[in-house]
Scaffold this active site. Structure first.
Site, mmCIF file in Angstrom:
data_model
loop_
_atom_site.group_PDB
_atom_site.id
_atom_site.type_symbol
_atom_site.label_atom_id
_atom_site.label_comp_id
_atom_site.label_asym_id
_atom_site.label_seq_id
_atom_site.Cartn_x
_atom_site.Cartn_y
_atom_site.Cartn_z
ATOM 1 N N LYS A 291 0.885 -1.026 0.061
ATOM 2 C CA LYS A 291 -0.090 -0.039 -0.069
ATOM 3 C C LYS A 291 0.797 1.375 -0.110
ATOM 4 O O LYS A 291 2.224 1.193 0.371
ATOM 5 C CB LYS A 291 -0.811 -0.005 1.327
ATOM 6 C CG LYS A 291 -2.245 0.910 1.028
ATOM 7 C CD LYS A 291 -3.262 -0.022 0.227
ATOM 8 C CE LYS A 291 -4.422 0.794 0.199
ATOM 9 N NZ LYS A 291 -5.756 -0.073 -0.380
ATOM 10 N N GLY B 32 -19.983 6.921 3.534
ATOM 11 C CA GLY B 32 -19.183 7.059 2.513
ATOM 12 C C GLY B 32 -19.819 7.179 0.946
ATOM 13 O O GLY B 32 -20.665 6.269 0.766
ATOM 14 N N GLY C 167 -18.133 7.600 -2.051
ATOM 15 C CA GLY C 167 -17.432 7.906 -2.879
ATOM 16 C C GLY C 167 -17.234 6.869 -3.823
ATOM 17 O O GLY C 167 -18.511 6.387 -4.367
ATOM 18 N N ASN C 168 -16.193 6.518 -4.449
ATOM 19 C CA ASN C 168 -16.183 5.362 -5.442
ATOM 20 C C ASN C 168 -16.916 4.045 -5.068
ATOM 21 O O ASN C 168 -17.921 3.441 -5.490
ATOM 22 C CB ASN C 168 -14.647 4.770 -5.804
ATOM 23 C CG ASN C 168 -14.528 3.627 -6.789
ATOM 24 O OD1 ASN C 168 -14.719 2.655 -6.492
ATOM 25 N ND2 ASN C 168 -14.482 4.168 -7.982
ATOM 26 N N ALA C 169 -16.564 3.599 -3.784
ATOM 27 C CA ALA C 169 -17.275 2.164 -3.410
ATOM 28 C C ALA C 169 -18.566 2.554 -2.635
ATOM 29 O O ALA C 169 -19.506 1.883 -3.167
ATOM 30 C CB ALA C 169 -16.460 1.703 -1.968
ATOM 31 N N GLY C 170 -18.836 3.602 -1.744
ATOM 32 C CA GLY C 170 -20.010 3.827 -1.484
ATOM 33 C C GLY C 170 -21.320 4.242 -2.332
ATOM 34 O O GLY C 170 -22.321 3.837 -2.217
HETATM 35 P P1 NAD Z 1 -13.329 7.840 -2.364
HETATM 36 O O1 NAD Z 1 -12.245 8.765 -1.799
HETATM 37 O O2 NAD Z 1 -13.697 7.511 -3.499
HETATM 38 O O3 NAD Z 1 -14.627 8.059 -1.174
HETATM 39 C C1 NAD Z 1 -14.587 7.971 0.249
HETATM 40 C C2 NAD Z 1 -15.843 8.764 0.693
HETATM 41 O O4 NAD Z 1 -15.786 8.751 2.104
HETATM 42 C C3 NAD Z 1 -16.092 10.199 0.187
HETATM 43 O O5 NAD Z 1 -17.508 10.198 -0.076
HETATM 44 C C4 NAD Z 1 -15.831 11.055 1.577
HETATM 45 O O6 NAD Z 1 -16.439 12.117 1.631
HETATM 46 C C5 NAD Z 1 -16.280 9.753 2.673
HETATM 47 N N1 NAD Z 1 -15.538 10.221 3.935
HETATM 48 C C6 NAD Z 1 -14.511 10.758 4.226
HETATM 49 N N2 NAD Z 1 -14.333 10.817 5.625
HETATM 50 C C7 NAD Z 1 -15.369 10.494 6.179
HETATM 51 C C8 NAD Z 1 -15.769 10.246 7.353
HETATM 52 N N3 NAD Z 1 -15.122 10.770 8.332
HETATM 53 N N4 NAD Z 1 -17.041 9.862 7.469
HETATM 54 C C9 NAD Z 1 -17.729 9.522 6.606
HETATM 55 N N5 NAD Z 1 -17.494 9.564 5.326
HETATM 56 C C10 NAD Z 1 -16.348 10.142 5.096
HETATM 57 O O7 NAD Z 1 -12.596 6.587 -1.534
HETATM 58 P P2 NAD Z 1 -13.083 5.056 -2.181
HETATM 59 O O8 NAD Z 1 -12.271 4.398 -3.164
HETATM 60 O O9 NAD Z 1 -14.745 4.934 -2.114
HETATM 61 O O10 NAD Z 1 -12.736 4.336 -0.820
HETATM 62 C C11 NAD Z 1 -13.488 3.913 0.428
HETATM 63 C C12 NAD Z 1 -13.001 2.958 1.456
HETATM 64 O O11 NAD Z 1 -13.001 1.747 0.333
HETATM 65 C C13 NAD Z 1 -11.641 2.841 1.839
HETATM 66 O O12 NAD Z 1 -11.471 2.594 2.932
HETATM 67 C C14 NAD Z 1 -10.854 2.284 0.864
HETATM 68 O O13 NAD Z 1 -9.551 1.430 1.290
HETATM 69 C C15 NAD Z 1 -11.724 1.122 0.484
HETATM 70 N N6 NAD Z 1 -11.430 0.200 -0.781
HETATM 71 C C16 NAD Z 1 -11.621 1.168 -1.837
HETATM 72 C C17 NAD Z 1 -11.386 0.367 -3.236
HETATM 73 C C18 NAD Z 1 -11.860 1.207 -4.348
HETATM 74 O O14 NAD Z 1 -11.357 0.429 -5.337
HETATM 75 N N7 NAD Z 1 -12.159 2.182 -4.436
HETATM 76 C C19 NAD Z 1 -11.299 -0.953 -2.958
HETATM 77 C C20 NAD Z 1 -10.981 -1.609 -1.875
HETATM 78 C C21 NAD Z 1 -11.249 -0.843 -0.761
#
Ligand code: NAD
Length: 431
Positions: free
Chosen positions: A105, A217, A219-222
């Site tokens: 990472k 959350g 973002g991409n995942a949520g």
């Molecule tokens: P992202 O940056 O696209 O989105 C993150 C989201 O979380 C945003 O909406 C942000 O506003 C929100 N956020 C940030 N701080 C916060 C808080 N304190 N309370 C509530 N919401 C909050 O990131 P992502 O890629 O969606 O990743 C989110 C999680 O999923 C991370 O833990 C990441 O490690 C995990 N993940 C992502 C992927 C991927 O492919 N994107 C793969 C595996 C795991």
């Protein structure tokens, strides 16, 4: 005693698995610390002409099963301990889904919201310059994580190719489609979790139409997960981002939330400007604002943490109403919370399984980068479903056989596969 740091929390889960697997002292020693702990300071010129420097990390935990693989996080709190934990989780995750990668990472301790596009590009290129000897299609393949995007992956690939005078589409994943990215990578993390959830609720003879979901959350995942669930008939009752959340018993439409989030930067943007909300409109639409802490304790059937780590803890685990927790975020649940949730018979589908769809399609992107092929949407989706459901069934078998929670079962399976590879390579003796 509460386990404090992300890496200590990882170690607690690792030790439980190592105990069950009866590993030798040498095997344990190799698993307790990353193989490489790389740290640099990145300097860039800010738009105002001043110099600024940012701590940066690349932590390579284990490559017994294949090249190191793992995303790069840009966040003010991304420190060595957090990146170390995320690197270790990646190694277990790639083993659980059986793809030929190890775990790593990266992170830059910065607040990307305060950087201009030019500064962001400069910083991303500086990261590759700092770690270039340790990266490469057969060595260590980065990807996006929190606050990193396909555009950032494109800058990083471009910098790497310039420095190494090579054509290297497979040196990084999560690239834009027009720059050798893979179809389906943007939705893969949520889609993998969604396949598991569908299999799980079918197995329990539940109907999505009667299930309420809370997603933390957006973002991409949520956001992708909220859309998939809404489309499949679940009622998404609450979503949130870093500014807070929004809740409606009747359900909310993630498509409209996404539209306003794009316009206003917040999931509450339809109703609120900063802390000032149109309470009449909210009353009319039967929605209310909730904090991220309140959101986790809302009445629902399924809770999807999809933001940051350490949000379900010994303090709030007894107040969680959901029956199923699907961890799209990495490390959202502490070991103390796990104990409480287990006693309360709340099913936790752990990060190393639930969010493994992302790295699985990253693997597909890597193979496409090496072969020059472009897979179709159907091909990606079909293979993702096959890989993720095979992993889910492997873990579920351990759960039933040993009568243990999903996290412990997934760790046992992942750690066993890593150790088998270490034995085959002769890093440790076979017996
Ligand atoms: P992202 O940056 O696209 O989105 C993150 C989201 O979380 C945003 O909406 C942000 O506003 C929100 N956020 C940030 N701080 C916060 C808080 N304190 N309370 C509530 N919401 C909050 O990131 P992502 O890629 O969606 O990743 C989110 C999680 O999923 C991370 O833990 C990441 O490690 C995990 N993940 C992502 C992927 C991927 O492919 N994107 C793969 C595996 C795991």
């Amino acid at each position: 005693m509460a386990t404090k740091t992300p890496y200590q929390r990882f170690i607690k889960n690792l030790k439980d698995a190592m105990e069950v697997l009866k590993l030798s002292p040498m095997e344990k020693k190799l698993l307790l610390e990353p193989q490489h702990n790389l740290k640099k300071s990145l300097s860039i010129k800010r738009d105002d002409g001043k110099n600024a420097s940012f701590p940066a990390f690349r932590i390579q935990y284990n490559n017994a099963r294949g090249p190191y693989k793992g995303g790069i996080r840009y966040h003010p709190e991304a420190d060595e301990d957090e990146v170390k934990a995320l690197a270790a989780l990646m190694a277990v995750k790639t083993a659980v889904v059986g793809i030929p990668f190890g775990g790593a990472k990266g992170g830059i301790q910065c607040d990307p919201k305060t950087l201009s596009a030019r500064e962001l590009q400069e910083l991303s290129r500086a990261y590759v310059r700092a770690f270039k000897e340790h990266l490469g299609p057969d060595i260590d393949i980065p990807a996006p994580d929190v606050n990193t995007t396909p555009a950032i992956m494109a800058w990083m690939r471009d910098e790497y190719e310039k420095l190494t005078r090579s054509y290297a589409p497979a040196m990084i994943t999560g690239k834009p489609l027009s720059y050798d990215g893979s179809r389906g990578r943007d939705t893969a993390t949520a889609r993998g979790g969604f396949f598991i959830l569908q299999e799980l609720i079918e197995g329990e003879a539940l109907d999505s139409k009667n299930l309420r979901v809370v997603v933390q959350g957006f973002g991409n995942a949520g956001a992708t997960m909220a859309n998939l669930l809404h489309g499949a008939g679940y009622t998404v009752v609450a979503v949130s981002d870093s500014h807070g959340g929004i809740y409606s018993e009747d359900g909310i439409d993630p498509v409209s939330i996404e539209k306003y989030k794009k316009k206003t930067g917040s999931v509450t943007g339809q109703y609120c400007k900063g802390s000032v909300c149109d309470t009449e409109k909210m009353k009319l639409d039967r929605v209310r604002q909730v904090s991220n802490e309140q959101l986790l304790e809302l009445p629902c059937d399924i809770l999807v943490p999809a933001a940051l780590d350490n949000v379900i803890t010994g303090k709030n685990a007894s107040k969680i109403k959901a029956k199923i927790i699907l961890e799209l975020a990495n490390g959202p649940t502490t070991p103390e919370a796990d104990d409480i949730l287990q006693k309360r018979k709340i099913k936790v589908i752990p990060d190393v399984l639930a969010n493994a769809g992302g790295v699985t399609v990253s693997y597909f992107e890597w193979t496409q980068g090496r072969s020059g092929e472009q897979w179709t949407d159907d091909q990606v989706d079909r293979d993702l479903k096959r890989v993720i459901l095979t992993a889910y069934k492997d873990v579920r078998r351990e759960v039933h056989r040993r009568k243990i929670p999903y996290r412990q079962a997934a760790f046992i399976l992942g750690v066993k596969r890593i150790v088998e590879a270490m034995r085959v390579r002769g890093w440790v003796s076979n017996g």
